[in-house]
Design a protein around this motif. Structure first.
Motif, PDB file in Angstrom:
ATOM      1  N   LEU A 274       6.745 -17.676 -11.618  1.00  0.00           N
ATOM      2  CA  LEU A 274       5.816 -17.160 -10.612  1.00  0.00           C
ATOM      3  C   LEU A 274       5.113 -15.899 -11.113  1.00  0.00           C
ATOM      4  N   ALA A 275       5.871 -14.987 -11.684  1.00  0.00           N
ATOM      5  CA  ALA A 275       5.271 -13.754 -12.212  1.00  0.00           C
ATOM      6  C   ALA A 275       4.248 -14.068 -13.300  1.00  0.00           C
ATOM      7  N   LEU A 276       4.594 -14.984 -14.192  1.00  0.00           N
ATOM      8  CA  LEU A 276       3.700 -15.340 -15.287  1.00  0.00           C
ATOM      9  C   LEU A 276       2.422 -15.991 -14.768  1.00  0.00           C
ATOM     10  N   VAL A 277       2.559 -16.930 -13.847  1.00  0.00           N
ATOM     11  CA  VAL A 277       1.392 -17.650 -13.335  1.00  0.00           C
ATOM     12  C   VAL A 277       0.461 -16.706 -12.577  1.00  0.00           C
ATOM     13  N   LEU A 278       1.009 -15.743 -11.855  1.00  0.00           N
ATOM     14  CA  LEU A 278       0.174 -14.782 -11.140  1.00  0.00           C
ATOM     15  C   LEU A 278      -0.654 -13.933 -12.097  1.00  0.00           C
ATOM     16  N   VAL A 279      -0.067 -13.548 -13.212  1.00  0.00           N
ATOM     17  CA  VAL A 279      -0.835 -12.802 -14.229  1.00  0.00           C
ATOM     18  C   VAL A 279      -1.938 -13.683 -14.793  1.00  0.00           C
ATOM     19  N   VAL A 280      -1.615 -14.928 -15.093  1.00  0.00           N
ATOM     20  CA  VAL A 280      -2.605 -15.865 -15.628  1.00  0.00           C
ATOM     21  C   VAL A 280      -3.739 -16.077 -14.622  1.00  0.00           C
ATOM     22  N   PHE A 281      -3.396 -16.164 -13.342  1.00  0.00           N
ATOM     23  CA  PHE A 281      -4.404 -16.404 -12.306  1.00  0.00           C
ATOM     24  C   PHE A 281      -5.417 -15.263 -12.232  1.00  0.00           C
ATOM     25  N   ARG A 282      -4.977 -14.069 -12.549  1.00  0.00           N
ATOM     26  CA  ARG A 282      -5.886 -12.911 -12.562  1.00  0.00           C
ATOM     27  C   ARG A 282      -7.081 -13.160 -13.470  1.00  0.00           C
ATOM     28  N   ALA A 357      -3.407 -10.547  -7.388  1.00  0.00           N
ATOM     29  CA  ALA A 357      -2.628 -11.334  -8.357  1.00  0.00           C
ATOM     30  C   ALA A 357      -1.669 -10.449  -9.145  1.00  0.00           C
ATOM     31  N   LEU A 358      -2.143  -9.289  -9.574  1.00  0.00           N
ATOM     32  CA  LEU A 358      -1.281  -8.383 -10.323  1.00  0.00           C
ATOM     33  C   LEU A 358      -0.240  -7.734  -9.416  1.00  0.00           C
ATOM     34  N   VAL A 359      -0.627  -7.446  -8.175  1.00  0.00           N
ATOM     35  CA  VAL A 359       0.343  -6.939  -7.204  1.00  0.00           C
ATOM     36  C   VAL A 359       1.448  -7.971  -7.005  1.00  0.00           C
ATOM     37  N   GLY A 360       1.050  -9.238  -6.868  1.00  0.00           N
ATOM     38  CA  GLY A 360       2.020 -10.304  -6.680  1.00  0.00           C
ATOM     39  C   GLY A 360       2.944 -10.473  -7.875  1.00  0.00           C
ATOM     40  N   ALA A 361       2.410 -10.343  -9.078  1.00  0.00           N
ATOM     41  CA  ALA A 361       3.235 -10.467 -10.280  1.00  0.00           C
ATOM     42  C   ALA A 361       4.305  -9.380 -10.317  1.00  0.00           C
ATOM     43  N   ALA A 362       3.933  -8.158  -9.948  1.00  0.00           N
ATOM     44  CA  ALA A 362       4.900  -7.056  -9.932  1.00  0.00           C
ATOM     45  C   ALA A 362       6.004  -7.326  -8.908  1.00  0.00           C
ATOM     46  N   LEU A 363       5.629  -7.871  -7.761  1.00  0.00           N
ATOM     47  CA  LEU A 363       6.619  -8.190  -6.733  1.00  0.00           C
ATOM     48  C   LEU A 363       7.566  -9.297  -7.195  1.00  0.00           C
ATOM     49  N   ALA A 364       7.035 -10.307  -7.875  1.00  0.00           N
ATOM     50  CA  ALA A 364       7.875 -11.398  -8.376  1.00  0.00           C
ATOM     51  C   ALA A 364       8.878 -10.886  -9.413  1.00  0.00           C
ATOM     52  N   VAL A 365       8.435  -9.973 -10.262  1.00  0.00           N
ATOM     53  CA  VAL A 365       9.340  -9.382 -11.254  1.00  0.00           C
ATOM     54  C   VAL A 365      10.453  -8.599 -10.550  1.00  0.00           C
ATOM     55  N   ALA A 366      10.090  -7.866  -9.503  1.00  0.00           N
ATOM     56  CA  ALA A 366      11.104  -7.131  -8.743  1.00  0.00           C
ATOM     57  C   ALA A 366      12.129  -8.094  -8.143  1.00  0.00           C
ATOM     58  N   GLY A 367      11.653  -9.227  -7.603  1.00  0.00           N
ATOM     59  CA  GLY A 367      12.565 -10.226  -7.062  1.00  0.00           C
ATOM     60  C   GLY A 367      13.487 -10.797  -8.123  1.00  0.00           C
ATOM     61  N   LEU A 368      12.944 -11.044  -9.310  1.00  0.00           N
ATOM     62  CA  LEU A 368      13.751 -11.572 -10.414  1.00  0.00           C
ATOM     63  C   LEU A 368      14.838 -10.584 -10.818  1.00  0.00           C
ATOM     64  N   LEU A 369      14.503  -9.298 -10.863  1.00  0.00           N
ATOM     65  CA  LEU A 369      15.487  -8.280 -11.241  1.00  0.00           C
ATOM     66  C   LEU A 369      16.612  -8.203 -10.213  1.00  0.00           C
ATOM     67  N   ILE A 370      16.264  -8.316  -8.934  1.00  0.00           N
ATOM     68  CA  ILE A 370      17.293  -8.303  -7.891  1.00  0.00           C
ATOM     69  C   ILE A 370      18.186  -9.536  -8.005  1.00  0.00           C
ATOM     70  N   ALA A 371      17.572 -10.706  -8.228  1.00  0.00           N
ATOM     71  CA  ALA A 371      18.343 -11.938  -8.363  1.00  0.00           C
ATOM     72  C   ALA A 371      19.282 -11.868  -9.568  1.00  0.00           C
ATOM     73  N   ALA A 372      18.787 -11.328 -10.680  1.00  0.00           N
ATOM     74  CA  ALA A 372      19.623 -11.209 -11.879  1.00  0.00           C
ATOM     75  C   ALA A 372      20.781 -10.239 -11.651  1.00  0.00           C
ATOM     76  N   THR A 373      20.509  -9.161 -10.945  1.00  0.00           N
ATOM     77  CA  THR A 373      21.573  -8.211 -10.615  1.00  0.00           C
ATOM     78  C   THR A 373      22.641  -8.871  -9.754  1.00  0.00           C
ATOM     79  N   ALA A 374      22.208  -9.647  -8.759  1.00  0.00           N
ATOM     80  CA  ALA A 374      23.153 -10.360  -7.902  1.00  0.00           C
ATOM     81  C   ALA A 374      24.000 -11.327  -8.715  1.00  0.00           C
TER      82      ALA A 374
END
Length: 414
Positions: A274-282, A357-374
């Protein structure tokens, strides 16, 4: 497939239509009510706020009701909320109607997910939940584009009248097809609240808030991006929304089996994609053909996050999953409201229509970091949707013989 899953999917279709159609109608509503598109975007947030408030509140109030009755009451409230939206005389009353329509959303999917998981054999719970969610995705292929087109030609009020009719059909399907589900002997509000306090449940909810916000930062303004950046005419908005819905459907179809096989890897992979695709969509959004292709992929990877997150919180809540399941939809709609607000703030700040799109990519990365921490904190061993079998401790609803057999096995100590 049990027919009861069809009733749940029809209900999800109606809910998905009213939730997502506002994104396509924002320019029309703004023009009709004399406000700006970013201000009209608050209608997206209003629905989401209704979900956030209603999911825990209505689930708690209905904790002792049989689940079928609860589903019918929630769908009735949804229908009334959409009728109120259709008849709203001004912007403030439309906001109130959207909040009312959103109140039953999370509780319905929370209860519905538990019912869906109990309708099938062990090891297929994620696929059953994904089948219910297919109603949401089909809404984005058929319901949202058709309702948007209807709103563009007959006015946005006509759209909400049609959704009201869908709500009535869904109530009839639920009454006819969903089997009676008595209240579980161990079901109580206190038990549900304790399960909601589980650290892994809370981290799962936080993952949904940040990760899924990345989707809505863009999707909330996709109609405006279509006309302002892609350079397509207004009627093309329905095509773009349909393509996003096709992507969502593909993502939902893939997410069920993948989640049954490997829950956390499916979650990690979907958030990273999701993070990658949002950057590409920009960058691809400036080329109509590339933009349309990216919209499909964005819908797919975005919606692939929903099933593993739903099953994760149901798994970790163990045998008190209803409130956690409903709260997951509060989290999704906090993501909805937050993503729409942050995307709108970026546009209002003058950063351009592509900035979400870039705002969304940053949010997706934050979600990934939380999921990885969990995942690192979890010492529960192998993570698949099989753990959710604990929510079906009473046995699948569609096979009474299996329930009797299971009871006999437990009695014999096997």
């Amino acid at each position: 497939m049990p027919l009861a899953l069809l009733a749940l999917a029809v209900s999800a279709f109606g809910i998905g239509t009213t939730e997502f159609v506002m994104m396509g109608l924002l320019p029309n509503v703004a023009d009709d009510l004399g406000t700006s598109v970013p201000t009209a975007g608050h209608l997206v947030s209003a629905y989401a706020i209704g979900v956030v408030i209603g999911a825990p509140l209505l689930t708690a109030l209905g904790s002792r009701l049989p689940r079928k009755r609860m589903l019918l009451l929630l769908m009735a409230l949804f229908t009334v909320g959409n009728l109120a939206s259709a008849l709203a005389p001004g912007f403030a009353t439309l906001v109130a109607g959207r909040v009312l329509a959103g109140l039953p959303h999370g509780a319905f999917f929370g209860v519905g997910a538990v019912v869906a998981a109990r309708l099938v054999a062990e090891g297929r719970q994620a696929r059953a939940v994904a089948t219910m969610f297919l109603g949401l995705t089909v809404a984005n292929i058929i319901g949202v584009p058709a309702a948007t087109l209807l709103g563009q030609h007959l006015g946005w009020r006509a759209t909400f009248l049609v959704v009201t009719a869908i709500g009535l059909v869904a109530m009839a399907a639920l009454a006819r097809l969903v089997p009676h589900t008595p209240v579980d002997a161990h079901q109580s509000l206190g038990r549900e609240l304790r399960a909601l306090g589980n650290r892994q449940v809370l981290l799962g909810l936080l993952t949904a808030v940040f990760g899924f916000a990345g989707v809505f930062a863009v999707y909330s303004y996709l109609a405006s991006m279509t006309t302002e950046v892609m350079g397509l005419a207004e009627p093309s908005v329905t095509l773009v929304l349909a393509l996003f819905g096709i992507g969502m459907t593909l993502g939902a179809l893939a997410a069920g089996p993948l989640t049954d096989r490997a829950l956390r890897p499916t979650l990690y992979g979907s958030l990273a994609a999701l993070a990658l695709v949002l950057v590409v969509f920009r960058f691809t959004v400036h080329n109509p053909w590339a933009a349309l292709a990216t919209v499909v992929v964005l819908g797919a990877v975005g919606f692939m996050t929903t099933t593993p997150l739903q099953m994760l919180v149901m798994n970790k809540a163990q045998d008190a999953p209803t409130l956690a399941s409903a709260s997951n939809h509060s989290a999704f709609n906090l993501a909805n409201a937050g993503g729409a607000w942050l995307g709108g703030a970026a546009i209002a700040a003058g950063w351009g229509w592509t900035s979400p799109a870039l705002v969304g990519a940053a949010l997706a990365v934050a979600g990934l970091l939380i999921a990885a921490t969990a995942g690192l904190l979890d010492r529960g061993g192998r993570e698949t949707a099989e753990g959710a079998s604990r929510v079906v401790a009473e046995g699948p609803l569609t096979t009474p013989e299996r329930q009797v057999s299971a009871s006999s096995s437990r009695a014999s100590g096997s």
